[in-house]
Design an enzyme around this catalytic site. Structure first.
Site, PDB file in Angstrom:
ATOM      1  N   TYR A 115     111.508  31.935  74.370  1.00 31.06           N
ATOM      2  CA  TYR A 115     111.037  33.145  75.042  1.00 31.06           C
ATOM      3  C   TYR A 115     109.618  33.494  74.645  1.00 31.06           C
ATOM      4  O   TYR A 115     109.062  32.913  73.710  1.00 31.06           O
ATOM      5  CB  TYR A 115     111.983  34.327  74.748  1.00 31.06           C
ATOM      6  CG  TYR A 115     111.832  34.932  73.361  1.00 31.06           C
ATOM      7  CD1 TYR A 115     112.266  34.258  72.229  1.00 31.06           C
ATOM      8  CD2 TYR A 115     111.242  36.181  73.194  1.00 31.06           C
ATOM      9  CE1 TYR A 115     112.114  34.813  70.966  1.00 31.06           C
ATOM     10  CE2 TYR A 115     111.090  36.750  71.944  1.00 31.06           C
ATOM     11  CZ  TYR A 115     111.530  36.064  70.825  1.00 31.06           C
ATOM     12  OH  TYR A 115     111.371  36.604  69.575  1.00 31.06           O
ATOM     13  N   ARG A 131     101.806  28.807  73.958  1.00 34.74           N
ATOM     14  CA  ARG A 131     102.910  28.802  72.989  1.00 34.74           C
ATOM     15  C   ARG A 131     104.247  28.566  73.694  1.00 34.74           C
ATOM     16  O   ARG A 131     105.121  27.866  73.157  1.00 34.74           O
ATOM     17  CB  ARG A 131     102.928  30.111  72.198  1.00 34.74           C
ATOM     18  CG  ARG A 131     103.924  30.086  71.060  1.00 34.74           C
ATOM     19  CD  ARG A 131     103.813  31.298  70.153  1.00 34.74           C
ATOM     20  NE  ARG A 131     104.140  32.527  70.849  1.00 34.74           N
ATOM     21  CZ  ARG A 131     104.014  33.740  70.315  1.00 34.74           C
ATOM     22  NH1 ARG A 131     103.556  33.882  69.078  1.00 34.74           N
ATOM     23  NH2 ARG A 131     104.336  34.805  70.998  1.00 34.74           N
ATOM     24  N   HIS A 148     127.889  20.436  72.912  1.00 32.86           N
ATOM     25  CA  HIS A 148     126.676  20.757  72.153  1.00 32.86           C
ATOM     26  C   HIS A 148     125.436  19.964  72.589  1.00 32.86           C
ATOM     27  O   HIS A 148     124.364  20.525  72.758  1.00 32.86           O
ATOM     28  CB  HIS A 148     126.915  20.551  70.652  1.00 32.86           C
ATOM     29  CG  HIS A 148     127.749  21.645  70.044  1.00 32.86           C
ATOM     30  ND1 HIS A 148     129.059  21.843  70.380  1.00 32.86           N
ATOM     31  CD2 HIS A 148     127.443  22.604  69.137  1.00 32.86           C
ATOM     32  CE1 HIS A 148     129.544  22.881  69.713  1.00 32.86           C
ATOM     33  NE2 HIS A 148     128.578  23.352  68.941  1.00 32.86           N
ATOM     34  N   LYS A 190     109.584  29.598  69.161  1.00 39.14           N
ATOM     35  CA  LYS A 190     109.981  30.950  69.567  1.00 39.14           C
ATOM     36  C   LYS A 190     111.296  30.868  70.325  1.00 39.14           C
ATOM     37  O   LYS A 190     111.353  30.981  71.561  1.00 39.14           O
ATOM     38  CB  LYS A 190     108.877  31.626  70.394  1.00 39.14           C
ATOM     39  CG  LYS A 190     109.007  33.148  70.415  1.00 39.14           C
ATOM     40  CD  LYS A 190     107.717  33.810  70.772  1.00 39.14           C
ATOM     41  CE  LYS A 190     107.849  35.306  71.002  1.00 39.14           C
ATOM     42  NZ  LYS A 190     108.282  36.077  69.835  1.00 39.14           N
ATOM     43  N   GLU A 230     107.049  35.874  56.809  1.00 37.66           N
ATOM     44  CA  GLU A 230     106.598  36.814  57.839  1.00 37.66           C
ATOM     45  C   GLU A 230     107.631  37.929  57.889  1.00 37.66           C
ATOM     46  O   GLU A 230     108.508  38.001  57.034  1.00 37.66           O
ATOM     47  CB  GLU A 230     106.442  36.106  59.189  1.00 37.66           C
ATOM     48  CG  GLU A 230     107.725  35.480  59.706  1.00 37.66           C
ATOM     49  CD  GLU A 230     107.549  34.721  61.029  1.00 37.66           C
ATOM     50  OE1 GLU A 230     106.622  35.017  61.795  1.00 37.66           O
ATOM     51  OE2 GLU A 230     108.384  33.839  61.291  1.00 37.66           O
ATOM     52  N   LEU A 262     106.349  31.860  62.808  1.00 34.28           N
ATOM     53  CA  LEU A 262     105.908  31.765  64.200  1.00 34.28           C
ATOM     54  C   LEU A 262     104.377  31.836  64.221  1.00 34.28           C
ATOM     55  O   LEU A 262     103.804  32.665  63.512  1.00 34.28           O
ATOM     56  CB  LEU A 262     106.486  32.954  64.979  1.00 34.28           C
ATOM     57  CG  LEU A 262     106.214  32.898  66.476  1.00 34.28           C
ATOM     58  CD1 LEU A 262     107.191  31.936  67.140  1.00 34.28           C
ATOM     59  CD2 LEU A 262     106.321  34.269  67.109  1.00 34.28           C
TER      60      LEU A 262
HETATM   61  N1  PDD Z   1     108.009  39.134  68.173  1.00 33.64           N
HETATM   62  N2  PDD Z   1     106.937  36.580  63.939  1.00 33.64           N
HETATM   63  C1  PDD Z   1     108.097  36.703  64.609  1.00 33.64           C
HETATM   64  C2  PDD Z   1     109.352  36.181  63.977  1.00 33.64           C
HETATM   65  C3  PDD Z   1     108.119  37.305  65.874  1.00 33.64           C
HETATM   66  O1  PDD Z   1     109.282  37.408  66.550  1.00 33.64           O
HETATM   67  C4  PDD Z   1     106.918  37.813  66.430  1.00 33.64           C
HETATM   68  C5  PDD Z   1     106.874  38.433  67.801  1.00 33.64           C
HETATM   69  C6  PDD Z   1     105.732  37.678  65.684  1.00 33.64           C
HETATM   70  C7  PDD Z   1     104.404  38.153  66.220  1.00 33.64           C
HETATM   71  O2  PDD Z   1     103.957  37.298  67.221  1.00 33.64           O
HETATM   72  P1  PDD Z   1     102.991  37.798  68.391  1.00 33.64           P
HETATM   73  O3  PDD Z   1     101.771  38.313  67.730  1.00 33.64           O
HETATM   74  O4  PDD Z   1     102.747  36.569  69.172  1.00 33.64           O
HETATM   75  O5  PDD Z   1     103.718  38.867  69.151  1.00 33.64           O
HETATM   76  C8  PDD Z   1     105.772  37.050  64.450  1.00 33.64           C
HETATM   77  C9  PDD Z   1     108.178  39.513  69.549  1.00 33.64           C
HETATM   78  C10 PDD Z   1     107.193  40.539  70.005  1.00 33.64           C
HETATM   79  C11 PDD Z   1     109.627  39.887  69.810  1.00 33.64           C
HETATM   80  O6  PDD Z   1     110.483  39.110  69.402  1.00 33.64           O
HETATM   81  O7  PDD Z   1     109.900  40.912  70.431  1.00 33.64           O
END
Ligand code: PDD
Length: 287
Positions: free
Chosen positions: A33, A52, A101, A146, A179, A203
Site C-alpha cells: 500500500y 516506492r 499459501h 510497505k 523507526e 521503511l
Molecule cells: N505510514 N515507517 C512506517 C512503518 C510507516 O508506516 C510510515 C508511513 C513511515 C513514514 O513514511 P512516509 O514518510 O513515506 O509517510 C515510516 C503511513 C502514513 C501509514 O501507514 O498510514
C-alpha cells in the site's frame, strides 16, 4: 464528505466497495500500500510514492499492475470528489484465488484506492510537541516493504495510545532504535541530526527523504546513523516524520523529557522549511 473509492477502475463511495472473501490481501495480508497527502486538491510527492509502490510490488512479485493507469485513476478520483485537504490510500493485493499459501498462477491483482478528507489531528502536537513510548520491534526482516502486514505495528500503536502517547519508538533486542509504528524518526545528538540508515529494518520514508534534503539545503549536519535506547537521555531533540504527521516534535519519551521538554530549534527550522515546501507546491500552477 464520504471517502470516494476507485475499485479496479470504477469510482464509487468507499462504503460500497465489496472485496472478494478469497482475496489474498484479506486472507494473507498478501498486499502492499501507499498513503499520500493531498494539499489544496493536489497530491504531494507523487513520483516518490509511486516509485516506492513499484518497489514494493517488485519486492513481493506482484506483476501486471499499470502504474501510469493507477496514477491516472487517483487523479480522476481526487478531481471527481473535489477534494482539498485529503489523503489518498492505495492498496494492491495479489488478487483472489482458492486459499493456498504459495502464489496462485492466475490471480489478477486487485487495485483499490480511495480519497478521504483529512482533518489534521496533529496540529496541536506539532506546536507543543508530543510524547512517545519505546516498545520492542517484533516485526519481520523486510520492514522496507510497505506491506499491509501490520499487526506488530498495530500492537505497538495501541500500547502507545493506552499510555496516552502519539507513537511508539521501536527497538531491536540489542537496543537499536529502528523507526516508529507508522512514522520515521530523527534524533539530534552532539549537534548532528541522525536517522536510521536505509535497509531491511525500516521503511524508506518519503518524508524522511525530504527532511534529509531540507537539512542538507539548510546546512544542518545530517547523518544516517542508528540511535540506541541508551542514547535517548542524551539527545537534545527528537522528531517524527511521516506523510500525515509531517515534522512532529517529540518532547517526552517513556515519561522523561527530551532536552528542556519543548520542541527544539532545529526541529522548528525543519518544520518551517517543510511548510515552506508545501506552500511553494500549492502556489505553483497545477500539473
Ligand atoms: N505510514 N515507517 C512506517 C512503518 C510507516 O508506516 C510510515 C508511513 C513511515 C513514514 O513514511 P512516509 O514518510 O513515506 O509517510 C515510516 C503511513 C502514513 C501509514 O501507514 O498510514
Amino acid at each position: 464528505m464520504e471517502p470516494l473509492a476507485n475499485y479496479n477502475g470504477v469510482i464509487m463511495p468507499l462504503s460500497e466497495v465489496r472485496i472478494p472473501a478469497q482475496d489474498r490481501g484479506f486472507l494473507f495480508g498478501d498486499a502492499i500500500y501507499e498513503v499520500l497527502r493531498i494539499y489544496q486538491g493536489r497530491p504531494w510527492l507523487v513520483d516518490d510514492h509511486f516509485k516506492r509502490l513499484n518497489r514494493s510490488l517488485s519486492a513481493i512479485a506482484i506483476r501486471g499492475v499499470d502504474l501510469g493507469r493507477l496514477r491516472e485513476r487517483m487523479l480522476t478520483t481526487i478531481a471527481r470528489g473535489k477534494f482539498q485537504e485529503a489523503i489518498a490510500y492505495i492498496q494492491v493485493t495479489r488478487g483472489s484465488a482458492p486459499r493456498a499459501h504459495a502464489f496462485p498462477s492466475d490471480a489478477v491483482p486487485l487495485e483499490l484506492l480511495y480519497i478521504a478528507e483529512f482533518n489534521d489531528p496533529y496540529r496541536q502536537d506539532r506546536e507543543r510537541g508530543a510524547s512517545v513510548i519505546t516498545h520492542p520491534d517484533i516485526r519481520w526482516e523486510r520492514c522496507d516493504i510497505k506491506s499491509t502486514n501490520l499487526l506488530a505495528n498495530v500492537f505497538a500503536a495501541q500500547v502507545a495510545r493506552e499510555a496516552g502517547c502519539v507513537e511508539a519508538l521501536l527497538y531491536l533486542p540489542d537496543g537499536t532504535l529502528t523507526e516508529a509504528s507508522h512514522n520515521s524518526f530523527f534524533g539530534i545528538l552532539d549537534g548532528a541530526v541522525l536517522t536510521t540508515p536505509l535497509g531491511n529494518a525500516i521503511l524508506p520514508g518519503i518524508t524522511r527523504g525530504l527532511v534529509m534534503s531540507l537539512c542538507a539545503a539548510a546546512g544542518i549536519p545530517i547523518r544516517e546513523h542508528s540511535l540506541k535506547r541508551t542514547d535517548l537521555p542524551h539527545v537534545s531533540e527528537l522528531f517524527l516524520t511521516g506523510t500525515t504527521t509531517e515534522v512532529l516534535p517529540i518532547v517526552r519519551v517513556d515519561g522523561s523529557a527530551i532536552g528542556i521538554g519543548q520542541p527544539g530549534p532545529v526541529t522548528r527550522r525543519l518544520q518551517t522549511a517543510y511548510r515552506q515546501r508545501i506552500e511553494n507546491f500549492v502556489s505553483t500552477s497545477t500539473d
